[in-house]
Design a protein around this motif. Structure first.
Motif, PDB file in Angstrom:
ATOM      1  N   LYS A  63      19.565  30.862  23.974  1.00  0.00           N
ATOM      2  CA  LYS A  63      20.177  29.519  24.058  1.00  0.00           C
ATOM      3  C   LYS A  63      20.984  29.236  22.793  1.00  0.00           C
ATOM      4  N   ARG A  64      20.425  29.631  21.639  1.00  0.00           N
ATOM      5  CA  ARG A  64      21.149  29.395  20.374  1.00  0.00           C
ATOM      6  C   ARG A  64      22.431  30.211  20.334  1.00  0.00           C
ATOM      7  N   LEU A  65      22.376  31.443  20.834  1.00  0.00           N
ATOM      8  CA  LEU A  65      23.584  32.277  20.821  1.00  0.00           C
ATOM      9  C   LEU A  65      24.715  31.636  21.618  1.00  0.00           C
ATOM     10  N   VAL A  66      24.345  30.994  22.721  1.00  0.00           N
ATOM     11  CA  VAL A  66      25.376  30.319  23.535  1.00  0.00           C
ATOM     12  C   VAL A  66      26.027  29.205  22.716  1.00  0.00           C
ATOM     13  N   VAL A  67      25.185  28.369  22.136  1.00  0.00           N
ATOM     14  CA  VAL A  67      25.691  27.167  21.470  1.00  0.00           C
ATOM     15  C   VAL A  67      26.335  27.509  20.120  1.00  0.00           C
ATOM     16  N   GLU A  68      25.673  28.389  19.358  1.00  0.00           N
ATOM     17  CA  GLU A  68      26.114  28.604  17.962  1.00  0.00           C
ATOM     18  C   GLU A  68      27.110  29.758  17.823  1.00  0.00           C
ATOM     19  N   ALA A  69      27.068  30.735  18.762  1.00  0.00           N
ATOM     20  CA  ALA A  69      27.951  31.897  18.603  1.00  0.00           C
ATOM     21  C   ALA A  69      28.947  32.038  19.749  1.00  0.00           C
ATOM     22  N   GLY A  70      28.762  31.274  20.838  1.00  0.00           N
ATOM     23  CA  GLY A  70      29.653  31.426  21.992  1.00  0.00           C
ATOM     24  C   GLY A  70      29.434  32.760  22.687  1.00  0.00           C
ATOM     25  N   LEU A  71      28.174  33.217  22.710  1.00  0.00           N
ATOM     26  CA  LEU A  71      27.847  34.516  23.305  1.00  0.00           C
ATOM     27  C   LEU A  71      26.740  34.321  24.339  1.00  0.00           C
ATOM     28  N   GLY A  72      26.999  34.723  25.576  1.00  0.00           N
ATOM     29  CA  GLY A  72      26.047  34.500  26.667  1.00  0.00           C
ATOM     30  C   GLY A  72      25.313  35.778  27.030  1.00  0.00           C
ATOM     31  N   LEU A  73      24.049  35.874  26.655  1.00  0.00           N
ATOM     32  CA  LEU A  73      23.222  37.050  26.972  1.00  0.00           C
ATOM     33  C   LEU A  73      21.986  36.602  27.742  1.00  0.00           C
ATOM     34  N   ALA A  74      21.299  37.547  28.344  1.00  0.00           N
ATOM     35  CA  ALA A  74      20.062  37.208  29.060  1.00  0.00           C
ATOM     36  C   ALA A  74      18.872  37.470  28.144  1.00  0.00           C
ATOM     37  N   PRO A  75      17.892  36.556  28.105  1.00  0.00           N
ATOM     38  CA  PRO A  75      16.734  36.762  27.229  1.00  0.00           C
ATOM     39  C   PRO A  75      15.794  37.833  27.771  1.00  0.00           C
ATOM     40  N   GLY A  76      15.309  38.696  26.884  1.00  0.00           N
ATOM     41  CA  GLY A  76      14.439  39.792  27.311  1.00  0.00           C
ATOM     42  C   GLY A  76      13.169  39.327  27.998  1.00  0.00           C
ATOM     43  N   ASN A  77      12.665  38.163  27.597  1.00  0.00           N
ATOM     44  CA  ASN A  77      11.417  37.680  28.207  1.00  0.00           C
ATOM     45  C   ASN A  77      11.544  37.455  29.708  1.00  0.00           C
ATOM     46  N   ALA A  78      12.778  37.280  30.182  1.00  0.00           N
ATOM     47  CA  ALA A  78      12.986  37.082  31.622  1.00  0.00           C
ATOM     48  C   ALA A  78      12.504  38.290  32.418  1.00  0.00           C
ATOM     49  N   PHE A  79      12.411  39.451  31.770  1.00  0.00           N
ATOM     50  CA  PHE A  79      12.118  40.691  32.482  1.00  0.00           C
ATOM     51  C   PHE A  79      10.686  41.163  32.271  1.00  0.00           C
ATOM     52  N   MET A  80       9.877  40.321  31.654  1.00  0.00           N
ATOM     53  CA  MET A  80       8.509  40.737  31.337  1.00  0.00           C
ATOM     54  C   MET A  80       7.521  39.704  31.870  1.00  0.00           C
ATOM     55  N   VAL A  81       6.348  40.193  32.272  1.00  0.00           N
ATOM     56  CA  VAL A  81       5.292  39.288  32.707  1.00  0.00           C
ATOM     57  C   VAL A  81       4.289  39.251  31.552  1.00  0.00           C
ATOM     58  N   ASN A  82       3.961  38.077  31.064  1.00  0.00           N
ATOM     59  CA  ASN A  82       3.056  37.923  29.918  1.00  0.00           C
ATOM     60  C   ASN A  82       3.403  38.881  28.772  1.00  0.00           C
ATOM     61  N   PRO A  83       4.579  38.754  28.164  1.00  0.00           N
ATOM     62  CA  PRO A  83       4.974  39.725  27.140  1.00  0.00           C
ATOM     63  C   PRO A  83       4.035  39.745  25.939  1.00  0.00           C
ATOM     64  N   THR A  84       3.758  40.950  25.453  1.00  0.00           N
ATOM     65  CA  THR A  84       2.943  41.121  24.243  1.00  0.00           C
ATOM     66  C   THR A  84       3.834  40.822  23.029  1.00  0.00           C
ATOM     67  N   PRO A  85       3.237  40.685  21.814  1.00  0.00           N
ATOM     68  CA  PRO A  85       4.077  40.441  20.636  1.00  0.00           C
ATOM     69  C   PRO A  85       5.125  41.545  20.446  1.00  0.00           C
ATOM     70  N   GLN A  86       4.766  42.817  20.758  1.00  0.00           N
ATOM     71  CA  GLN A  86       5.737  43.899  20.589  1.00  0.00           C
ATOM     72  C   GLN A  86       6.910  43.764  21.560  1.00  0.00           C
TER      73      GLN A  86
END
Ligand SMILES: Cc1ncc(COP(=O)(O)O)c(C=O)c1O
Length: 395
Positions: free
Chosen positions: A342-365
């Protein structure tokens, strides 16, 4: 409403995209699609069908001529020695996502155990959860610059209690592909445990290593026609047809009539004019995929080295698909990938997908990952995107 449905999370990719929709100053790489329109000869086939008045319901399993064409196309992609794909194994669906949902509806009851290889496109884990399945995830790991599957861990997770294994290769988001040896061990193991395999092979032709058939290894190359295997495919990626919603399933012939019933209760059929476009895409003398793959390889080979050169960025070179999955190693600053996106969109003008979208209960790693879709017609946009990321990281 069912609690399972209430519990479904809003798509994180959408949350980021919504933050930047309508902003022309944002370079958008968040969705999994090319920015090129479908080739004209495919669009013309749909227009011609509509002009002919083909506006009626079709057979649940698809137009016979399209099913024949898919069977011939799929057979043509198989390795020497593989069983030909017969038409009685094919159902036409309304996109790859519908193909996958139909397969999950056909195979999974509430309470069934399902194993999924992650990270993965979120729909693949949401679908069994919608059916009330118990989901267990086995995570790919980045090792020495490439993504790997720990086979011992996966096989230990698949027991006689496992109804279904869901695996997507080439993988969205990592670009990981499965080797023939890995497929063979998984198939042998699932034969013993009685587990179905749902293989999402929608990116099979978007593969950058050289192979005789230009495809990533497919379970269809090694399985027997009556194995407990369902393979989901799509016109979206290989033929630049994301908006058309057309895909197909390959399954054991004994399952196909039952799949026809499920199609009836979901969508009844894919629209005829869309199927006509799909037919032309498969039969076209102008095969769009090789050109697309060559361009995607240029995109990958532009983006990935630029990302690798940025301090604090870890990225494995994807073997297939259309994504670079990279990690920002400063976890204190970038650990929450949704927030970072979200910050990249607003502060850098760059639209990427967050990695957490692809994980179920992500671990710290598993924190700090971002997905970049590099299917950009104009390669310069990728370079500009990296410059924006670099400037933002240096702030
Ligand atoms: C891994 C994977 N499978 C299936 C699909 C579904 O594609 P479609 O529904 O557009 O055919 C996608 C789309 O992004 C995907 O990434």
């Amino acid at each position: 409403m069912r609690q399972t449905v209430l519990n479904l999370e809003e798509s994180m990719i959408r949350q980021v995209a919504n933050a930047g929709m309508g902003r022309s100053d944002v370079l958008k790489f968040w969705f999994g699609e090319s920015d090129e329109a479908t080739p004209a000869f495919i669009r013309d086939a749909a227009i011609a069908s509509l002009q002919l008045g083909e506006t009626f319901y079709a057979h649940n399993l698809g137009l016979p001529e399209l099913r024949d064409a898919i069977a011939a196309y799929s057979t043509g992609l198989r390795c020497p020695g593989a069983a030909p794909i017969r038409v009685d194994r094919i159902a036409v669906t309304s996109g790859g996502v519908n193909a996958l949902m139909l397969a999950v509806q056909a195979l999974v009851d509430a309470g069934d155990e399902v194993v999924a290889v992650t990270p993965v496109w979120p729909n693949l884990t949401a679908q069994p959860m919608i059916m009330g399945a118990k989901l267990r995830c086995v995570s790919l790991k980045p090792v020495a610059g490439e993504w790997r599957l720990d086979m011992a861990e996966l096989l230990a997770a698949i027991t006689p209690a496992t109804k279904l294994l869901i695996v997507n290769a080439p993988n969205n988001p990592t670009g990981w592909t499965m080797s023939r040896a890995e497929q063979a061990s998984i198939l042998a193991h699932c034969r013993l445990t009685g587990t179905w395999i749902l293989a999402d092979e929608v990116y099979e032709r978007l593969y950058f290593d050289h192979t005789p058939n230009g495809c990533a290894p497919s379970f269809l190359d090694i399985a027997d026609p009556e194995d407990r295997l369902v393979v989901a495919h799509s016109f979206s990626k290989s033929f630049l047809m994301t908006g058309w919603r057309l895909g197909w399933l390959v399954m054991p012939a004994s399952m196909t009539p039952h799949m026809g019933k499920l199609v009836e209760f979901n969508t009844s059929c894919a629209p005829v004019f869309i199927q006509r476009a799909g037919l032309v895409a498969l039969q076209g003398t102008n095969d769009v995929t090789p050109q697309l793959v060559a361009h995607l390889k240029t995109c990958r080979d532009t983006l990935v080295p630029l990302l690798q050169a940025l301090p604090g960025v870890e990225v494995a070179t994807p073997k297939g698909g259309m994504y670079a999955f990279f990690r920002l190693s400063d976890q204190d600053r970038f650990g929450d990938s949704l927030e970072t996106a979200k910050r990249l969109v607003v502060e850098a003008g760059l639209g990427l997908a967050p990695g957490n979208a692809f994980m179920v209960n992500p671990t710290p790693q598993a924190q700090g990952w971002m997905r970049w879709c590099f299917a950009s017609h104009d390669v310069v946009r990728l370079e500009q995107g990296v410059q924006r990321l670099q400037r933002w990281l240096a702030l």
